[in-house]
Scaffold this active site. Structure first.
Site, PDB file in Angstrom:
ATOM      1  N   GLY A   1      16.911   9.296 -12.350  1.00 48.52           N
ATOM      2  CA  GLY A   1      16.968  10.259 -11.246  1.00 48.52           C
ATOM      3  C   GLY A   1      15.664  10.984 -11.035  1.00 48.52           C
TER       4      GLY A   1
ATOM      5  N   SER B   1      11.756  -4.807   1.027  1.00 55.59           N
ATOM      6  CA  SER B   1      13.020  -4.468   0.349  1.00 55.59           C
ATOM      7  C   SER B   1      13.600  -3.137   0.832  1.00 55.59           C
ATOM      8  CB  SER B   1      12.782  -4.389  -1.162  1.00 55.59           C
ATOM      9  OG  SER B   1      11.969  -3.268  -1.467  1.00 55.59           O
TER      10      SER B   1
ATOM     11  N   ASN C   1       5.528  10.185 -10.614  1.00 59.36           N
ATOM     12  CA  ASN C   1       6.486   9.589 -11.550  1.00 59.36           C
ATOM     13  C   ASN C   1       6.059  10.021 -12.956  1.00 59.36           C
ATOM     14  OD1 ASN C   1       4.391   7.930 -12.364  1.00 59.36           O
ATOM     15  ND2 ASN C   1       5.160   6.100 -11.348  1.00 59.36           N
TER      16      ASN C   1
ATOM     17  N   ALA D   1       1.237   2.962   3.466  1.00 62.37           N
ATOM     18  CA  ALA D   1       1.966   2.152   4.445  1.00 62.37           C
ATOM     19  C   ALA D   1       3.442   2.057   4.070  1.00 62.37           C
ATOM     20  CB  ALA D   1       1.339   0.761   4.515  1.00 62.37           C
TER      21      ALA D   1
ATOM     22  N   GLY E   1       9.164   3.999  -5.715  1.00 64.48           N
ATOM     23  CA  GLY E   1       8.604   5.349  -5.614  1.00 64.48           C
ATOM     24  C   GLY E   1       8.208   5.660  -4.177  1.00 64.48           C
ATOM     25  N   ASP E   2       7.676   4.660  -3.483  1.00 62.18           N
ATOM     26  CA  ASP E   2       7.280   4.868  -2.077  1.00 62.18           C
ATOM     27  C   ASP E   2       8.508   5.048  -1.189  1.00 62.18           C
ATOM     28  OD1 ASP E   2       4.652   4.535  -2.887  1.00 62.18           O
ATOM     29  OD2 ASP E   2       4.738   2.365  -2.570  1.00 62.18           O
TER      30      ASP E   2
ATOM     31  N   GLY F   1       0.880  -1.175   0.000  1.00 59.26           N
ATOM     32  CA  GLY F   1       0.000   0.000   0.000  1.00 59.26           C
ATOM     33  C   GLY F   1       0.910   1.215   0.000  1.00 59.26           C
TER      34      GLY F   1
ATOM     35  N   GLY G   1      12.738   7.267 -12.327  1.00 59.24           N
ATOM     36  CA  GLY G   1      13.274   5.909 -12.256  1.00 59.24           C
ATOM     37  C   GLY G   1      14.787   5.918 -12.369  1.00 59.24           C
TER      38      GLY G   1
HETATM   39  O1  RIB Z   1       3.781   1.496  -4.921  1.00 58.37           O
HETATM   40  C1  RIB Z   1       3.685   0.130  -4.680  1.00 58.37           C
HETATM   41  C2  RIB Z   1       2.397  -0.165  -3.981  1.00 58.37           C
HETATM   42  O2  RIB Z   1       1.334   0.126  -4.857  1.00 58.37           O
HETATM   43  C3  RIB Z   1       2.194  -1.608  -3.606  1.00 58.37           C
HETATM   44  O3  RIB Z   1       2.629  -1.878  -2.296  1.00 58.37           O
HETATM   45  C4  RIB Z   1       0.705  -1.814  -3.807  1.00 58.37           C
HETATM   46  O4  RIB Z   1       0.034  -2.168  -2.638  1.00 58.37           O
HETATM   47  C5  RIB Z   1       0.193  -0.522  -4.395  1.00 58.37           C
HETATM   48  O5  RIB Z   1      -0.357   0.294  -3.434  1.00 58.37           O
END
Ligand code: RIB
Length: 308
Positions: free
Chosen positions: A228, A294, A187, A45, A254-255, A42, A225
């Site tokens: 940069g 990761s 992105n 999260a 990205g998160d 998510g 990506g």
């Molecule tokens: O950015 C990756 C996330 O996108 C994954 O963890 C998935 O749950 C979606 O929210």
């Protein structure tokens, strides 16, 4: 530098069902995938976990379902030291889930079923107002209702709290509402969805960022990506070089960028250095499989940063 900035994430929590495969079944066909990985994910999260691993105090404002994934998700936050006082279980709804497909080049395709994330409403934000007002930075994405995102941005602006919006998954938005965000961080695909301008390279990213600023956004960071990131604000249009690695799985990179960027910025680093650092943190996350699984520790990050 503030040693433990407080970051509040108003956002999603999903369970990621990741299948590694190079082929996709046609209608009516059954084929074999290579490998499977079940993990916590998510966008919200993930960003919370990245910020926490970097060293932030993190609180989550979210909703999970009353299935077996809901309590497990709350337990995962708690185990990671993330405050869950404003994570609620929604009755009669599934948790958010994300079937994810990763090919041998490490590229991913993600399908999100929002489930309980869609029940996170402005009333939840009101209930968390004291918490939000104590934040150094509020981080949001688009896997929750748009009205909640806009509402939180307005509240934060009223109280002078810094906000970072990751407009993901990409969609057309009311740009006037996004003017309340301090940083909008898409992105390439998301930048294109926001602006209608095709973005496949740095040159197009520049045109897109300029267009978004012209439409009222205050600061835009387009993540590119392996190329940069591009920082665009009133004063500058700056390309920030990538940290090169051989990616295994880019899901969640990205998160990792957003969560770590929030931490570095709230810790007092300049915008440019915060992006440089977040580039390294995000690149390191592509060396492992899964999303949160990761993300690296602050120690691992510092070693890479020192040796870059
Ligand atoms: O950015 C990756 C996330 O996108 C994954 O963890 C998935 O749950 C979606 O929210």
């Amino acid at each position: 530098m503030s040693s433990e900035p407080h970051i509040v994430v108003v956002g999603s929590a999903n369970i990621d069902l990741t299948t590694f495969t190079d082929e996709f079944p046609r209608p009516g066909e059954t084929i074999f995938g290579r490998e499977f990985h079940l993990g916590f994910g998510g966008k919200g999260a993930n960003q919370a976990v990245a910020a926490r691993l970097c060293g932030a105090r993190v609180s989550m404002v979210a909703r999970v379902g009353d299935d077996l994934f809901g309590p497990a998700t709350i337990q995962n936050f708690t185990a990671r030291g993330i405050d869950t006082n404003h994570v609620r279980i929604t009755k009669g709804v599934s948790s958010g889930v994300a079937p994810i497909f990763v090919d041998s080049a490490g590229q991913n395709r993600i399908l999100v079923v929002k489930g309980a994330n869609d029940a996170l409403l402005p009333a939840d934000v009101d209930a968390a107002e004291d918490l939000l007002r104590s934040a150094d930075c509020i981080v949001m994405q688009l896997e929750i209702p748009l009205e909640t995102v806009y509402y939180t941005l307005r509240l934060a602006r009223e109280h002078g709290i810094r906000t970072i919006l990751n407009p993901a998954p990409g969609q057309r938005l009311d740009l006037a509402e996004l003017a309340d965000a301090d940083y909008v961080v898409p992105n390439e695909t998301e930048a294109e969805a926001l602006s209608g301008i095709h973005v496949t390279n740095l040159h197009e990213a520049r045109s897109c960022a300029v267009d978004l600023l012209r439409n009222g956004l205050r600061r835009v960071i387009v993540t590119l990506g392996a190329n940069g990131a591009l920082l665009a604000n009133e004063e500058t249009l700056e390309h920030i070089q990538p940290y090169r690695v051989d990616a295994v799985d880019t899901t969640g990179a990205g998160d990792a960028f957003i969560g770590s960027f929030a931490y570095f910025l709230a810790s007092g680093y300049s915008e440019t250095e915060s992006i440089e650092r977040a580039n390294v943190y995000a690149a390191l996350s592509t060396l492992g499989v899964g999303t949160q699984s990761s993300f690296v520790t602050a120690e691992r990050f510092e070693a890479a940063w020192a040796g870059r």
